[in-house]
Scaffold this motif. Structure first.
Motif, mmCIF file in Angstrom:
data_model
loop_
_atom_site.group_PDB
_atom_site.id
_atom_site.type_symbol
_atom_site.label_atom_id
_atom_site.label_comp_id
_atom_site.label_asym_id
_atom_site.label_seq_id
_atom_site.Cartn_x
_atom_site.Cartn_y
_atom_site.Cartn_z
ATOM 1 N N GLU A 9 1.983 2.041 -3.491
ATOM 2 C CA GLU A 9 0.848 2.514 -4.282
ATOM 3 C C GLU A 9 0.558 3.976 -3.958
ATOM 4 O O GLU A 9 0.345 4.796 -4.856
ATOM 5 C CB GLU A 9 -0.377 1.646 -3.995
ATOM 6 C CG GLU A 9 -1.617 2.069 -4.770
ATOM 7 C CD GLU A 9 -2.822 1.211 -4.445
ATOM 8 O OE1 GLU A 9 -3.608 0.917 -5.353
ATOM 9 O OE2 GLU A 9 -2.978 0.832 -3.263
ATOM 10 N N GLN A 10 0.572 4.307 -2.682
ATOM 11 C CA GLN A 10 0.306 5.683 -2.276
ATOM 12 C C GLN A 10 1.372 6.628 -2.808
ATOM 13 O O GLN A 10 1.077 7.771 -3.190
ATOM 14 C CB GLN A 10 0.255 5.772 -0.742
ATOM 15 C CG GLN A 10 -0.184 7.137 -0.228
ATOM 16 C CD GLN A 10 -1.557 7.532 -0.739
ATOM 17 O OE1 GLN A 10 -2.502 6.755 -0.674
ATOM 18 N NE2 GLN A 10 -1.673 8.737 -1.282
ATOM 19 N N ILE A 68 2.929 6.377 -5.618
ATOM 20 C CA ILE A 68 2.608 6.638 -7.028
ATOM 21 C C ILE A 68 1.524 7.709 -7.127
ATOM 22 O O ILE A 68 1.623 8.654 -7.924
ATOM 23 C CB ILE A 68 2.149 5.344 -7.730
ATOM 24 C CG1 ILE A 68 3.304 4.352 -7.818
ATOM 25 C CG2 ILE A 68 1.597 5.653 -9.125
ATOM 26 C CD1 ILE A 68 2.892 2.994 -8.331
ATOM 27 N N PHE A 69 0.480 7.580 -6.294
ATOM 28 C CA PHE A 69 -0.595 8.577 -6.317
ATOM 29 C C PHE A 69 -0.060 9.962 -5.950
ATOM 30 O O PHE A 69 -0.447 10.969 -6.560
ATOM 31 C CB PHE A 69 -1.699 8.176 -5.335
ATOM 32 C CG PHE A 69 -2.416 6.905 -5.701
ATOM 33 C CD1 PHE A 69 -2.434 6.447 -7.011
ATOM 34 C CD2 PHE A 69 -3.078 6.160 -4.740
ATOM 35 C CE1 PHE A 69 -3.088 5.282 -7.349
ATOM 36 C CE2 PHE A 69 -3.744 4.992 -5.075
ATOM 37 C CZ PHE A 69 -3.751 4.551 -6.376
ATOM 38 N N HIS A 86 -7.229 -2.955 -9.563
ATOM 39 C CA HIS A 86 -6.073 -3.701 -9.071
ATOM 40 C C HIS A 86 -6.016 -5.061 -9.755
ATOM 41 O O HIS A 86 -6.978 -5.834 -9.699
ATOM 42 C CB HIS A 86 -6.149 -3.906 -7.557
ATOM 43 C CG HIS A 86 -6.007 -2.645 -6.764
ATOM 44 N ND1 HIS A 86 -7.047 -1.757 -6.565
ATOM 45 C CD2 HIS A 86 -4.930 -2.110 -6.130
ATOM 46 C CE1 HIS A 86 -6.622 -0.745 -5.828
ATOM 47 N NE2 HIS A 86 -5.341 -0.934 -5.558
ATOM 48 N N ILE A 101 -9.759 2.670 -8.490
ATOM 49 C CA ILE A 101 -8.578 2.142 -9.142
ATOM 50 C C ILE A 101 -8.735 0.642 -9.363
ATOM 51 O O ILE A 101 -9.216 -0.085 -8.500
ATOM 52 C CB ILE A 101 -7.325 2.403 -8.274
ATOM 53 C CG1 ILE A 101 -7.090 3.907 -8.119
ATOM 54 C CG2 ILE A 101 -6.095 1.725 -8.872
ATOM 55 C CD1 ILE A 101 -6.787 4.609 -9.414
ATOM 56 N N PRO A 132 0.804 -1.228 0.000
ATOM 57 C CA PRO A 132 0.000 0.000 0.000
ATOM 58 C C PRO A 132 0.838 1.281 0.000
ATOM 59 O O PRO A 132 0.471 2.269 -0.630
ATOM 60 C CB PRO A 132 -0.836 -0.134 1.279
ATOM 61 C CG PRO A 132 -0.928 -1.602 1.522
ATOM 62 C CD PRO A 132 0.399 -2.159 1.070
#
Length: 247
Positions: A4-5, A7-8, A24, A22, A1
């Motif tokens: 992923e965060q 990247i955001f 997955h 999103i 996670p």
């Protein structure tokens, strides 16, 4: 996670947004299994029990020197060791739980295609020009589409996901351009729409190497922490080459 965060956070800093929720891939294994089932029904898949070591040994036994081995964009062409295995032996080994991959039977797949496969390239992926590209998926040979322990491959997943999300233009690095030839074939076999493509050149460091995490490349997070802004970053980077228009 947390990755992923990150990247955001990078995308938001650049002023980009995206549709929610999103998608997955880890939650879409049933979609990939369905695509594999469709290919299996057409007898376009076969199990392969070869390890990388087995494949290297088979290529070596063929008398071809390593530099003379026919290569695909994914590496050495699979020599077809398991391709002609009897259905009975293949089924027995699968039932016994032997680790295996599912390979696309390229010969049978191409036999199902009428006419030539084409896609539109708006970037510089095709000889530095944009235009209509004739796909040549045969250069991949019998590519792996899934493994027993991994339910899909990159090639299968992106094709299925692009269709599911209604993607009409795929923008990605020029290093992925060769894969588009295989993706075009999978779209045809699975009766999926074909998006247009734009492959841009890669951004390299001052040594000419591609920026990559495994090389401790400078990240957007590090640039942000150093006081860079999206505007100064865009001004620093040379324009990306999108190719010349080809009729």
């Amino acid at each position: 996670p947390e990755f992923e965060q990150a990247i955001f956070d990078d995308l938001r800093w650049l002023g980009l947004s995206w549709p929610e929720p999103i998608m997955h891939q880890s939650k879409r294994l049933n979609a990939y299994a369905g695509a594999l089932d469709d290919l299996a029904i057409e007898d376009l898949l076969y199990p392969c029990f070869c390890t990388r070591k087995d494949i290297a040994a088979e290529i070596g036994a063929s008398g071809r020197a390593p530099h003379a081995t026919t290569m695909s964009p994914d590496g050495p062409l699979y020599p077809g060791t398991c391709k002609h295995m009897s259905a009975a032996e293949s089924a027995q080994r699968v039932a016994a739980g032997e680790p295996h991959a599912l390979r696309l039977h390229m010969d049978r797949a191409l036999a199902q295609i009428e006419g030539s496969l084409k896609f539109i390239e708006f970037g510089a992926g095709f000889n530095g020009e944009s235009g209509v590209v004739r796909a040549t998926p045969e250069v991949f040979g019998d590519v792996v589409l899934a493994r027993k322990e991994v339910a899909t491959s990159y090639h299968l997943a992106v094709v299925v996901d692009d269709a599911a999300q209604g993607i009409t233009l795929v923008t990605r690095g020029a290093d992925i351009f060769p894969s588009t030839h295989l993706h075009r074939l999978l779209q045809e076999l699975l009766d999926l729409p074909t998006p247009d493509y734009l492959h841009h050149r890669l951004i390299n460091d001052d040594q000419g190497k591609r920026l990559a995490k495994r090389h401790d490349a400078l990240s957007l997070k590090a640039l942000r922490a150093a006081g860079e802004t999206p505007d100064t970053l865009r001004a620093t980077l040379p324009p990306l080459h999108f190719g010349k228009t080809k009729g």
